[in-house]
Design a protein around this motif. Sequence first.
Motif, PDB file in Angstrom:
ATOM      1  N   PHE A   1       1.173  -1.411   0.110  1.00 37.38           N
ATOM      2  CA  PHE A   1       0.252  -0.704   0.016  1.00 37.38           C
ATOM      3  C   PHE A   1       0.885   1.574   0.157  1.00 37.38           C
ATOM      4  O   PHE A   1       1.567   1.158   1.094  1.00 37.38           O
ATOM      5  CB  PHE A   1      -0.230   0.251   1.338  1.00 37.38           C
ATOM      6  CG  PHE A   1      -1.304  -1.296   1.007  1.00 37.38           C
ATOM      7  CD1 PHE A   1      -3.063  -1.199   0.726  1.00 37.38           C
ATOM      8  CD2 PHE A   1      -1.213  -2.392   2.146  1.00 37.38           C
ATOM      9  CE1 PHE A   1      -3.826  -2.567   1.104  1.00 37.38           C
ATOM     10  CE2 PHE A   1      -1.892  -3.423   2.452  1.00 37.38           C
ATOM     11  CZ  PHE A   1      -2.937  -3.985   1.697  1.00 37.38           C
TER      12      PHE A   1
ATOM     13  N   LEU B   1       1.062   5.657  -0.860  1.00 34.11           N
ATOM     14  CA  LEU B   1       0.117   6.953  -0.557  1.00 34.11           C
ATOM     15  C   LEU B   1       1.482   7.872  -0.674  1.00 34.11           C
ATOM     16  O   LEU B   1       1.945   7.622   0.153  1.00 34.11           O
ATOM     17  CB  LEU B   1      -0.573   6.438   0.875  1.00 34.11           C
ATOM     18  CG  LEU B   1      -1.798   8.175   1.030  1.00 34.11           C
ATOM     19  CD1 LEU B   1      -2.458   7.977  -0.393  1.00 34.11           C
ATOM     20  CD2 LEU B   1      -2.249   8.125   1.771  1.00 34.11           C
TER      21      LEU B   1
ATOM     22  N   LYS C   1      -2.020   6.563   5.969  1.00 34.06           N
ATOM     23  CA  LYS C   1      -2.665   5.934   5.504  1.00 34.06           C
ATOM     24  C   LYS C   1      -3.975   5.818   5.906  1.00 34.06           C
ATOM     25  O   LYS C   1      -4.909   6.192   6.448  1.00 34.06           O
ATOM     26  CB  LYS C   1      -1.604   4.317   4.627  1.00 34.06           C
ATOM     27  CG  LYS C   1      -1.207   4.849   3.419  1.00 34.06           C
ATOM     28  CD  LYS C   1      -0.765   3.290   3.161  1.00 34.06           C
ATOM     29  CE  LYS C   1       0.059   2.596   4.047  1.00 34.06           C
ATOM     30  NZ  LYS C   1       1.390   3.318   4.015  1.00 34.06           N
ATOM     31  N   TRP C   2      -4.225   4.746   7.365  1.00 36.29           N
ATOM     32  CA  TRP C   2      -5.504   4.289   8.758  1.00 36.29           C
ATOM     33  C   TRP C   2      -4.625   4.773   9.511  1.00 36.29           C
ATOM     34  O   TRP C   2      -3.327   4.813   9.964  1.00 36.29           O
ATOM     35  CB  TRP C   2      -5.484   2.558   8.311  1.00 36.29           C
ATOM     36  CG  TRP C   2      -6.385   2.781   6.530  1.00 36.29           C
ATOM     37  CD1 TRP C   2      -7.315   3.122   6.655  1.00 36.29           C
ATOM     38  CD2 TRP C   2      -5.256   2.075   5.583  1.00 36.29           C
ATOM     39  NE1 TRP C   2      -7.517   2.877   4.733  1.00 36.29           N
ATOM     40  CE2 TRP C   2      -6.462   2.436   3.554  1.00 36.29           C
ATOM     41  CE3 TRP C   2      -4.215   1.561   5.053  1.00 36.29           C
ATOM     42  CZ2 TRP C   2      -6.070   1.660   3.410  1.00 36.29           C
ATOM     43  CZ3 TRP C   2      -3.476   1.129   3.994  1.00 36.29           C
ATOM     44  CH2 TRP C   2      -4.616   1.033   3.119  1.00 36.29           C
TER      45      TRP C   2
ATOM     46  N   PRO D   1      -9.379   5.726   7.356  1.00 36.45           N
ATOM     47  CA  PRO D   1      -8.843   6.275   6.638  1.00 36.45           C
ATOM     48  C   PRO D   1      -8.449   7.192   7.436  1.00 36.45           C
ATOM     49  O   PRO D   1      -8.986   8.474   8.001  1.00 36.45           O
ATOM     50  CB  PRO D   1      -9.850   6.767   5.807  1.00 36.45           C
ATOM     51  CG  PRO D   1     -11.425   6.281   6.598  1.00 36.45           C
ATOM     52  CD  PRO D   1     -10.912   5.147   7.703  1.00 36.45           C
TER      53      PRO D   1
ATOM     54  N   ASN E   1      -5.315   9.236   5.993  1.00 38.29           N
ATOM     55  CA  ASN E   1      -4.980  10.017   4.605  1.00 38.29           C
ATOM     56  C   ASN E   1      -5.531   9.224   3.544  1.00 38.29           C
ATOM     57  O   ASN E   1      -5.170  10.000   2.718  1.00 38.29           O
ATOM     58  CB  ASN E   1      -2.992  10.566   4.564  1.00 38.29           C
ATOM     59  CG  ASN E   1      -2.474  11.498   6.153  1.00 38.29           C
ATOM     60  OD1 ASN E   1      -3.787  12.075   6.413  1.00 38.29           O
ATOM     61  ND2 ASN E   1      -1.203  11.876   5.920  1.00 38.29           N
ATOM     62  N   HIS E   2      -5.360   7.853   4.041  1.00 37.13           N
ATOM     63  CA  HIS E   2      -5.875   7.136   2.449  1.00 37.13           C
ATOM     64  C   HIS E   2      -7.727   7.344   2.387  1.00 37.13           C
ATOM     65  O   HIS E   2      -8.305   7.328   3.252  1.00 37.13           O
ATOM     66  CB  HIS E   2      -5.456   5.849   3.070  1.00 37.13           C
ATOM     67  CG  HIS E   2      -5.650   5.151   2.020  1.00 37.13           C
ATOM     68  ND1 HIS E   2      -7.269   5.118   0.752  1.00 37.13           N
ATOM     69  CD2 HIS E   2      -5.234   4.525   0.992  1.00 37.13           C
ATOM     70  CE1 HIS E   2      -6.793   3.972  -0.037  1.00 37.13           C
ATOM     71  NE2 HIS E   2      -5.429   3.839   0.246  1.00 37.13           N
TER      72      HIS E   2
END
Length: 424
Positions: free
Chosen positions: A113, A115, A120-121, A136, A138-139
């Motif tokens: 993953f 980003l 992300k999470w 979530p 920043n994802h």
Amino acid sequence: MAQALGLEQFLCGQGVDPQVISWFQKSQNMRSLADFAAFFTRDDCGLQSKGGFRDRDIVGQVEPFRSNMSKPQARIQISRLRTSWETVQKMQLDGSKETTTVALEGLENIGYFELENGFKWSKCARLPDGNVIFTPFNHPSILIFKPETKTWEMVGNFQGDCKWSGCAVVPTGKVVFVPQYASTILIFDYGTKSWEEVPGKVVFVPQYASTILIFDYGTKSWEEVPVDPVWQEPTDPRAKAQPKFSDCVALPDGRVLFVPYYHSSIVLFDPTTKTWEEVGKFEGSAKWNGCKMLPDGRVVFIPFASSSILLFDSRSKSWEMVGNFPGSFKWSGSELLPDGRLLFAPLKNSSALLFSPDDKSWEEVGNFGDGMKWNGCKLLPDGRVVFVPFDSPSIVVFDPQNRTWQSRPHGKMGSSAHHSGPRV
């Protein structure tokens, strides 16, 4: 049994982009960890004598950095290459005769993953069917991870950064996401994969907010309780504001305990009378990042910048500091294991921590390298634990029962090394 760890698997585990790995393999004929270590030790590859990368030289040499990546992406990848090289160097200094074989007992990396701006999470929760839902941060999407099939599903497209910082599954089966910078509470219906955004905030501890919010889920109404104005005054006179608390937990007597982050005391808040009591005096910033309640009612605070685990008894309003752990941003998220121990997920610390509240002993497990990794974890029905990727590119499923680590003076990446804490 240990399994052979090749160059590609090792670098993927460190979060290096596949196209960067492919470039090294093809253009530099790099096939092993020994080749990788030798390349970055050469004088002409941009490594200074003190062991630090000259970033612009690396960018100039690696073709994907010049043609396929933005500057922020390249910086992230360079950082991960640096961490990878340092890890291999440590493995060699530890006396390993073969740096391409590393024990990976009890640890499994799933997925990749990426980003651009990372993080992300944040936290996660286990759903009634055994799947795990990731919050979530920043994802843009909610992630639903299916541990039985090792697959996942992305749901939604939520724009913005630092959106929600945690979640909880309510009795109806819906999931409530806690807003951090988001302006809404997100209520997600797992059955229909639909959601509703509710203006306002849930009953959660204030971080930068000047109020405590009490949210009634049934009526979708809320009340704001102003905090003591003194709480809003930063301890650093140069700062305009500071985050007060990192987490909270409901106590058996109906009060809510606020975990001090920059705030100097533990706060016990009564949502019925809308009053509170401050307990203790704790110096420092970013002290503890979250907590976990034990079956006996005590609360364990997770050390972030604090050097110690804090064990708090709300009935006697007494506490005990355990351990001496250097560094900052160490662990984030914990789970109570079936054997009574707590597992702390490594954020920036290189190892996970297994803590026994009964005898106040601990052991540091594994060596997962430097940098921001996982932010939160969740226990699965079979006893394994899912680590939620924050800046790590992979979900990690960790089996605390089947690990077969042996004690060594220094840990190795993914190895069986652990360090035990004293019994107090």
